[in-house]
Design a protein around this motif. Sequence first.
Motif, PDB file in Angstrom:
ATOM      1  N   VAL A   1      -3.107  23.157 109.297  1.00 38.92           N
ATOM      2  CA  VAL A   1      -2.693  23.160 107.894  1.00 38.92           C
ATOM      3  C   VAL A   1      -2.362  24.584 107.467  1.00 38.92           C
ATOM      4  O   VAL A   1      -3.187  25.499 107.599  1.00 38.92           O
ATOM      5  N   LEU A   2      -1.140  24.767 106.959  1.00 31.79           N
ATOM      6  CA  LEU A   2      -0.717  26.036 106.372  1.00 31.79           C
ATOM      7  C   LEU A   2      -0.979  25.949 104.866  1.00 31.79           C
ATOM      8  O   LEU A   2      -0.384  25.133 104.170  1.00 31.79           O
TER       9      LEU A   2
ATOM     10  N   ILE B   1      -4.249  29.777 107.517  1.00 35.16           N
ATOM     11  CA  ILE B   1      -4.040  28.583 108.336  1.00 35.16           C
ATOM     12  C   ILE B   1      -5.409  28.058 108.750  1.00 35.16           C
ATOM     13  O   ILE B   1      -6.300  28.827 109.129  1.00 35.16           O
ATOM     14  N   LEU B   2      -5.573  26.737 108.686  1.00 35.91           N
ATOM     15  CA  LEU B   2      -6.798  26.078 109.149  1.00 35.91           C
ATOM     16  C   LEU B   2      -6.433  25.117 110.267  1.00 35.91           C
ATOM     17  O   LEU B   2      -5.365  24.492 110.235  1.00 35.91           O
ATOM     18  N   ALA B   3      -7.324  24.994 111.268  1.00 36.32           N
ATOM     19  CA  ALA B   3      -7.055  24.107 112.406  1.00 36.32           C
ATOM     20  C   ALA B   3      -8.337  23.403 112.823  1.00 36.32           C
ATOM     21  O   ALA B   3      -9.392  24.037 112.944  1.00 36.32           O
TER      22      ALA B   3
ATOM     23  N   ASP C   1      -0.159  21.730 100.592  1.00 33.15           N
ATOM     24  CA  ASP C   1      -0.315  22.398 101.884  1.00 33.15           C
ATOM     25  C   ASP C   1       0.629  21.753 102.893  1.00 33.15           C
ATOM     26  O   ASP C   1       0.980  20.566 102.775  1.00 33.15           O
ATOM     27  N   LEU C   2       1.029  22.520 103.886  1.00 35.11           N
ATOM     28  CA  LEU C   2       1.874  21.968 104.950  1.00 35.11           C
ATOM     29  C   LEU C   2       1.009  21.577 106.138  1.00 35.11           C
ATOM     30  O   LEU C   2       0.150  22.346 106.581  1.00 35.11           O
ATOM     31  N   TRP C   3       1.262  20.380 106.659  1.00 32.95           N
ATOM     32  CA  TRP C   3       0.489  19.818 107.779  1.00 32.95           C
ATOM     33  C   TRP C   3       1.339  19.843 109.043  1.00 32.95           C
ATOM     34  O   TRP C   3       2.519  19.475 109.012  1.00 32.95           O
ATOM     35  N   PHE C   4       0.761  20.282 110.168  1.00 31.97           N
ATOM     36  CA  PHE C   4       1.496  20.409 111.440  1.00 31.97           C
ATOM     37  C   PHE C   4       0.753  19.666 112.547  1.00 31.97           C
ATOM     38  O   PHE C   4      -0.489  19.663 112.590  1.00 31.97           O
ATOM     39  N   HIS C   5       1.536  19.079 113.463  1.00 37.43           N
ATOM     40  CA  HIS C   5       0.941  18.445 114.655  1.00 37.43           C
ATOM     41  C   HIS C   5       2.018  18.321 115.726  1.00 37.43           C
ATOM     42  O   HIS C   5       3.166  17.988 115.439  1.00 37.43           O
TER      43      HIS C   5
ATOM     44  N   THR D   1       4.964  18.407 107.573  1.00 36.82           N
ATOM     45  CA  THR D   1       5.284  17.817 106.280  1.00 36.82           C
ATOM     46  C   THR D   1       4.208  18.223 105.286  1.00 36.82           C
ATOM     47  O   THR D   1       3.167  18.775 105.677  1.00 36.82           O
ATOM     48  N   GLU D   2       4.432  17.976 104.002  1.00 35.03           N
ATOM     49  CA  GLU D   2       3.400  18.251 103.016  1.00 35.03           C
ATOM     50  C   GLU D   2       2.231  17.296 103.225  1.00 35.03           C
ATOM     51  O   GLU D   2       2.415  16.142 103.613  1.00 35.03           O
ATOM     52  N   ILE D   3       1.044  17.777 102.937  1.00 35.65           N
ATOM     53  CA  ILE D   3      -0.167  17.000 103.212  1.00 35.65           C
ATOM     54  C   ILE D   3      -0.196  15.693 102.419  1.00 35.65           C
ATOM     55  O   ILE D   3      -0.785  14.701 102.854  1.00 35.65           O
ATOM     56  N   LYS D   4       0.487  15.652 101.284  1.00 35.99           N
ATOM     57  CA  LYS D   4       0.514  14.426 100.479  1.00 35.99           C
ATOM     58  C   LYS D   4       1.257  13.302 101.192  1.00 35.99           C
ATOM     59  O   LYS D   4       1.113  12.124 100.810  1.00 35.99           O
ATOM     60  N   ASN D   5       2.039  13.638 102.215  1.00 36.27           N
ATOM     61  CA  ASN D   5       2.775  12.617 102.973  1.00 36.27           C
ATOM     62  C   ASN D   5       2.015  12.116 104.199  1.00 36.27           C
ATOM     63  O   ASN D   5       2.552  11.347 104.983  1.00 36.27           O
ATOM     64  N   VAL D   6       0.773  12.601 104.355  1.00 38.31           N
ATOM     65  CA  VAL D   6      -0.032  12.229 105.521  1.00 38.31           C
ATOM     66  C   VAL D   6      -1.129  11.268 105.075  1.00 38.31           C
ATOM     67  O   VAL D   6      -1.869  11.559 104.129  1.00 38.31           O
ATOM     68  N   LYS D   7      -1.244  10.123 105.726  1.00 40.36           N
ATOM     69  CA  LYS D   7      -2.234   9.115 105.370  1.00 40.36           C
ATOM     70  C   LYS D   7      -3.007   8.675 106.613  1.00 40.36           C
ATOM     71  O   LYS D   7      -2.469   8.661 107.719  1.00 40.36           O
TER      72      LYS D   7
END
Length: 585
Positions: A512-513, A477-479, A498-502, A550-556
């Motif tokens: 990021v997981l 996990i990275l933060a 990768d999975l993105w969390f907030h 969500t998956e990181i590809k869905n984050v803009k």
Amino acid sequence: MAFDGLVIRALAQELHKKLKNARLDKIYQPETDELLLALHGPEGAYKVTLSANASIPRVALCESTKENPAKAPMFCMLLRKHLGAAHVIAVRQPQLERMLFFDFETRNELGDLVRKSLVVEMMGRHSNIIFIDEHGRVADSIKRIDFSISSKRQILPGLPYEMPPTQNKLNPLDCSLEDFLEVLSGPREADTVSRLIVGRFQGVSPLVARELVFRAFGETDRPCQALDYAQCLDLATAMHQLFAEVNRGDFTPCMLTDAETGRLMEFSAVSITQYGSAAFCSPESSMGYLIEQFYRARDKKERMLRRGANLAKTVSVNLERCAKKLQLQAAELSDTEKREEWRQFGELITANMYQMEKGLKSIRVQNYFDESLPMVVIPLDETLSPSANAQRYYKKYNKAKTAREELLKQMKLAKEELSYLESVEEALLRAETDADLSQIGDELAAQGYLRRPKEMRRKKENPAAPAAFTTKDGFSILAGRNNRQNDYLTCKLAHGRDLWFHAKNIPGSHVVLCYDPDRPFTEAAITEAAALAAQLSKAREAEKVPVDYTEIKNVKKPAGAKPGFVIYTTNKTAYVTPSGLRQTE
């Protein structure tokens, strides 16, 4: 702070064991009121800090060293002359006084073996480090005390060394059970039992006094008037047991940490149970290194707070300005709510103009905009013609309509700015290093909130690596620690799967997981990552926190958006209890 007689007793015992027969290799004076001794002996090599700082006087074992002045101070030069290659023969504490004697054996100018001592008096603003020669006289001290400073006790070269004035307290190490009982059963000038103990017994801090009361009664604030003979006997027994352990040298060095905030609270030479689940009591093997660890952590936190104070003030001022702007804009927006009424008044005046004439103060007409056709009274400007009155209401309507559209745009920007500043404020609270503060300062300067001198402006560079963690089942996990790191992590470092969390609609870190091609994400790993995102947010003290992922590809990141701001789609929401993980890097 619980740097009491018991802590010094445990410290003296440890240092005597480790330093006896050790040779004094080097002496440094990195601060005006601090010495560093480097020793080597049968038990190994050690560095000892001796500090007479009025705020944090201490003796401690240390591993790191401070930068020393190019030219050694006179006191340091004197010690080097007299104690060069001296050997430690004892480290001792008189009774339970807040002082330590370092006794050295060395040779004088004639080659005879003599005994000289360094005395560290740890007594708040009266703290001092005193060098005593073989005749028991003061050779010099790190702080010279003359008649202008104290009329009771002078510390000057050539004067006989005298112990500090006594406080007429009993030494609990010499007391029997009957002695403790006699004191507790006698006159009680204090309001609480813990204060009575502190006032009557030597070397006992308020922390230890409360602990004694807690061990006897299960509470810390027992009033003196509430004590009967049986309770006095219970407390006397608890005291006799504790100080019997101290006499035997049975110490339990420990560090107390606030269970909720993680803040270091106290340290002690004996186990502390009075806080229950509100604090963690972590036992340590060394009293000397525990003291150094405690003060190093506290000094680091205070230094960070001082260095971050200007940044925090900048953010606070702009947060207040932004909130006030939003409040004023909201008031202006409410004023535009009558725009439809003004348009209707213009229409009604135009429709009834045939029955109006100049000079009317109002007109009562039927409101055909309402299905029930009620009568409505329209205020008029008597100096204007009916047509001009209608135009006046149309202008007010158009002005309010334009103002509303602009206000909504400005309020949207102000809310985004407020959210951004709250995220910076949150990052400041979590900053752990000077590099973190520097990155936040660079970010604020880039956004126009700070003006930095040219010599402080640096070339644009990637921020430091985000914090790294590992789940219990082995996922990485990275933060991000601040907005610049959040952008770097989300927009450059992370990969599409990768999975993105907030935390949902709450200022905090991007978490990021990391995807593992050899196995799918586990529910446990997702829960741990969500809990970490909640912990690294402003809602860390809440019981349940909604965390979007969500998956990181869905984050803009929208073009021109402020640092740390992103948009995302096709997310899920987990409701988790904030929880941290051990950092791996």
